[in-house]
Write a protein that holds these residues in place. Sequence first.
Motif, short mmCIF file in Angstrom:
data_model
loop_
_atom_site.label_atom_id
_atom_site.label_comp_id
_atom_site.label_asym_id
_atom_site.label_seq_id
_atom_site.Cartn_x
_atom_site.Cartn_y
_atom_site.Cartn_z
N SER A 132 0.80 -1.20 0.01
CA SER A 132 -0.05 -0.11 0.22
C SER A 132 0.93 1.37 0.05
N TRP A 133 2.16 1.14 0.50
CA TRP A 133 2.85 2.33 0.51
C TRP A 133 4.30 2.36 -0.06
N VAL A 134 4.62 1.30 -0.73
CA VAL A 134 6.01 1.10 -1.27
C VAL A 134 5.66 0.17 -2.45
N PRO A 135 6.46 0.86 -3.77
CA PRO A 135 6.05 0.09 -4.95
C PRO A 135 6.79 -0.98 -5.24
N PHE A 136 6.50 -1.84 -5.83
CA PHE A 136 7.22 -3.10 -6.24
C PHE A 136 7.00 -3.66 -7.72
N VAL A 137 8.11 -3.50 -8.40
CA VAL A 137 8.12 -3.74 -9.93
C VAL A 137 7.55 -5.11 -10.18
N GLY A 138 6.41 -5.07 -10.75
CA GLY A 138 5.90 -6.28 -11.41
C GLY A 138 4.60 -6.46 -10.58
N ALA A 139 4.34 -5.50 -9.47
CA ALA A 139 3.14 -5.90 -9.03
C ALA A 139 2.41 -4.38 -8.79
N GLY A 140 2.59 -3.62 -9.82
CA GLY A 140 2.02 -2.16 -9.68
C GLY A 140 0.55 -2.00 -9.47
N GLY A 141 0.11 -3.08 -10.29
CA GLY A 141 -1.71 -3.02 -10.04
C GLY A 141 -2.15 -3.34 -8.70
N TYR A 142 -1.63 -4.47 -8.27
CA TYR A 142 -1.76 -4.68 -6.98
C TYR A 142 -1.67 -3.63 -5.77
N GLY A 143 -0.37 -3.15 -6.02
CA GLY A 143 -0.10 -2.34 -4.95
C GLY A 143 -1.17 -0.86 -5.20
N ALA A 144 -1.44 -0.62 -6.06
CA ALA A 144 -2.30 0.59 -6.33
C ALA A 144 -3.71 0.21 -5.77
N SER A 145 -4.16 -1.08 -5.95
CA SER A 145 -5.49 -1.48 -5.66
C SER A 145 -5.46 -1.57 -4.02
N LYS A 146 -4.24 -1.94 -3.44
CA LYS A 146 -3.92 -2.01 -1.78
C LYS A 146 -4.04 -0.65 -1.49
N ALA A 147 -3.25 0.40 -2.08
CA ALA A 147 -3.06 1.60 -1.62
C ALA A 147 -4.62 2.30 -1.45
N ALA A 148 -5.46 1.91 -2.53
CA ALA A 148 -6.93 2.44 -2.48
C ALA A 148 -7.61 1.72 -1.39
N ALA A 149 -7.38 0.46 -1.17
CA ALA A 149 -8.09 -0.31 -0.05
C ALA A 149 -7.51 0.34 1.31
N TRP A 150 -6.37 0.72 1.31
CA TRP A 150 -5.84 1.32 2.63
C TRP A 150 -6.75 2.90 2.95
N MET A 151 -6.68 3.41 1.94
CA MET A 151 -7.56 4.74 2.12
C MET A 151 -8.94 4.22 2.38
N LEU A 152 -9.32 3.35 1.77
CA LEU A 152 -10.94 3.04 1.94
C LEU A 152 -11.05 2.73 3.47
N GLY A 153 -10.22 1.97 4.16
CA GLY A 153 -10.14 1.81 5.52
C GLY A 153 -10.17 3.15 6.38
N GLU A 154 -9.52 3.85 5.84
CA GLU A 154 -9.20 5.06 6.82
C GLU A 154 -10.44 6.05 6.51
N SER A 155 -11.01 6.05 5.43
CA SER A 155 -12.33 6.93 5.12
C SER A 155 -13.33 6.60 5.71
N VAL A 156 -13.64 5.06 5.74
CA VAL A 156 -14.74 4.53 6.13
C VAL A 156 -14.59 4.56 7.93
N ARG A 157 -13.38 4.52 8.36
CA ARG A 157 -13.29 4.85 9.96
C ARG A 157 -13.89 6.14 10.25
N ALA A 158 -13.40 7.20 9.43
CA ALA A 158 -13.90 8.44 9.76
C ALA A 158 -15.31 8.74 9.94
N GLU A 159 -15.82 7.77 8.80
CA GLU A 159 -17.40 8.20 8.45
C GLU A 159 -18.46 7.10 9.65
N LEU A 160 -17.52 6.24 10.20
CA LEU A 160 -18.29 5.22 11.10
C LEU A 160 -18.16 5.43 12.65
N VAL A 161 -17.01 6.19 12.96
CA VAL A 161 -16.56 5.88 14.29
C VAL A 161 -17.51 6.61 15.45
#
Length: 223
Positions: A132-161
């Motif tokens: 979610s935070w560091v690039p890995f050559v050959g897994a850019g799509g996965y990393g981008a999706s997990k970076a988005a998933a991390w922000m999803l968790g942060e944003s959902v927490r802010a909405e639900l806490v």
Amino acid sequence: MQIAGATALVTGANRGLGAEFTRQLVARGARVYAAARRPETLEEAPGVTPLTLDVTDPASVAAAAKAAPDVDLVVNNAGIARMTTLVDGDLDDIRAEMETNFFGSLSVVRAFAPAMVERGSGAFVQVVSALSWVPFVGAGGYGASKAAAWMLGESVRAELVERGVEVLTFALAATDTDMMAFSDVPKNDPAVVVAAALDGLAAGAWEVLADDDTRGAKRSVAG
């Protein structure tokens, strides 16, 4: 989150981290809906109810929420890794990673959060990655999706806490599961990292970074 007596749902429960979450939740006294696209691949066990769920299919997600209205803990674990590069990788594979790892997770949150909010209690565990935070050559799509998933968790927490629902972001590096079977790098023991996630949940933590590589990855963003 009081795990003993809880009713949990684990996505991607047929293998890897999902299967380990299911085992440990039952051992801690929870009743578990083990969700997978093919429920016939799930291990039968006391306290576990198989549930059909494809997180990329809105109708499947809606049906799962209707079939399991008593869920007060969701482990958003389902994910795929197609090992794609962003510049010249297959765009369909990159879209599939985003559809599963981000939109699929969001779809599950949107389906199960309303009942938790109505009860004023519940929790989500959002499984992300050191990538979610560091690039890995050959897994850019996965990393981008997990970076988005991390922000999803942060944003959902802010909405639900303030509405009584907890959100724990659980991040980890290479772990000894089917997803990482292709690699011979040092790997986490799934039992150890899942125990850390559930301990954090029980303690009211908002985040669990499972290993030194993950902690270093997150620190590197500030650097």
